[in-house]
Design an enzyme around this catalytic site. Sequence first.
Site, PDB file in Angstrom:
ATOM      1  N   GLY A   1       1.111  -1.022   0.157  1.00  0.00           N
ATOM      2  CA  GLY A   1       0.356  -0.286  -0.341  1.00  0.00           C
ATOM      3  C   GLY A   1       1.193   1.886   0.334  1.00  0.00           C
TER       4      GLY A   1
ATOM      5  N   GLN B   1      -1.589   7.409   1.085  1.00  0.00           N
ATOM      6  CA  GLN B   1      -1.308   8.476   2.095  1.00  0.00           C
ATOM      7  C   GLN B   1       0.161   8.495   2.940  1.00  0.00           C
ATOM      8  OE1 GLN B   1      -4.091  10.463   4.765  1.00  0.00           O
ATOM      9  NE2 GLN B   1      -3.121  12.432   4.745  1.00  0.00           N
TER      10      GLN B   1
ATOM     11  N   TYR C   1     -15.373   0.399   8.063  1.00  0.00           N
ATOM     12  CA  TYR C   1     -13.827   0.013   8.296  1.00  0.00           C
ATOM     13  C   TYR C   1     -13.950   0.304   9.868  1.00  0.00           C
ATOM     14  CZ  TYR C   1      -9.278   3.386   8.337  1.00  0.00           C
ATOM     15  OH  TYR C   1      -8.430   3.646   8.484  1.00  0.00           O
TER      16      TYR C   1
HETATM   17  N1  SER Z   1      -8.578   9.179   8.723  1.00  0.00           N
HETATM   18  C1  SER Z   1      -9.376   7.211   8.344  1.00  0.00           C
HETATM   19  C2  SER Z   1     -11.156   7.711   7.724  1.00  0.00           C
HETATM   20  O1  SER Z   1     -11.416   9.128   7.530  1.00  0.00           O
HETATM   21  C3  SER Z   1      -9.459   7.445  10.182  1.00  0.00           C
HETATM   22  O2  SER Z   1      -8.570   6.242  10.307  1.00  0.00           O
HETATM   23  O3  SER Z   1     -11.791   7.423   7.475  1.00  0.00           O
END
Ligand code: SER
Length: 317
Positions: free
Chosen positions: A9, A13, A144
Site C-alpha cells: 500500500g 497517503q 472500516y
Molecule cells: N482517516 C481515516 C478516515 O477518515 C480514519 O482512520 O477514514
Amino acid sequence: MSEKILVIGANGQIGTELVAALRGVYGTDAIIASDIKEPTYPSGKSIGPFEIVNVLDDENLRNVFTKHQPTQVYLLAAILSAIGEQKPKLAWDLNMTGLLHVLDLAVEFKVTKVFWPSSIAVFGPHSPQFNTPQYCVMDPNTVYGFSKLAGERWCEYYFTKYGLDVRSLRYPGLIGWRANPGGGTTDYAVQIFHEALKNGKFECFLSANSALPMMYMDDAIRATLSLMDAPADKIKIRSSYNLAGLSITPATLATEIKKHLPAFYISYTEQDPRQAIADSWPKSIDDSAAQNDWAWKLQYDLPKIVEDMLTNLKGII
Ligand code: SER
C-alpha cells in the site's frame, strides 16, 4: 542483520511518506514498495524497488515474500471510512482477508516485525467522546471501524499464539502535503489547504464544530518508526496504541489558515454522509500508554502544522 522491508500500500497517503522515510534510514534498495497499481512519482524522485501486490491474491503475495524474503512488513493497504460505506463487503474483505494473508505469510516466512495501522474509527457512539481511553466501550458503526477493531484482535492473537512481533497504532486523521488521502472522513483537513491555495475558498463536508483528533504526517511517521524501533519488551499493547494528536475542528483550522491567507473563505455543506461518521468518533484521545511505554511525544501543534502545510504546498500547487 540487514533489513528488507516490504511496504504494502506504498502509493497511499501514509505509504508515500513512509517509504521515503524508511529509505532515508535503511537505503533505497532495502525498501520494497508495493501497491495494486504502478506508482506515479513526482518528477525528479528516485525510483526504488517496486512490486505490484494485490493483498487479496494469496499467490501473488506469496511470490513477493519468496522473492524478497522481507525481514519487516508494513501493511497499509485498506479501504477507508467513507469509501467503505459505499462498498461495505469489499472494505471488509480487503481490510480483513488482506491482513490475515499477510499475518500468515509473516509467520511462515519468519518476518521479525509487522506494522499494521488501526484508527480512531475503532471507537463508536458509546465510547467516551473526550480523552477517549485505550480501553473502553467500543461499538464502531462503520465497516472500516469494525474491520480495524477485528484486525486489532487478530494482531494481538497472532502475537499471543504465534509469537509474531506485530505492532500497531490507532492513527488520528492525518494531515500531510506530499500525498492525498483516499476516501476517509478526515480528508477535509488536507483538501482545505489545497483549496485555500488554489481558489481561496473551501466548502467543507463536515460542520464547523466537528472536533476530531488529527495529527501532522511528520509526527505520524515519527511515531511509526519509533514504535517499530522500540525494544519488543516495551510494547505492552499488542492490539493497537491510542495516538492522540490534537483535537481540531474545521472552524479552528480555517481560522489558523486565515492568519496566513486573510481572504480565505470557508462554507459548510448542509448534508453529507461523512458527518454521521465523524459524530460517532472521539473528539480527543488519551495516548498516555504510548507516552509511557515507548516515550511518545507530539511535536506539531496547529500553528506549526498550518505553516508547514502552506509553505510546502505553495511550492507544488
Ligand atoms: N482517516 C481515516 C478516515 O477518515 C480514519 O482512520 O477514514
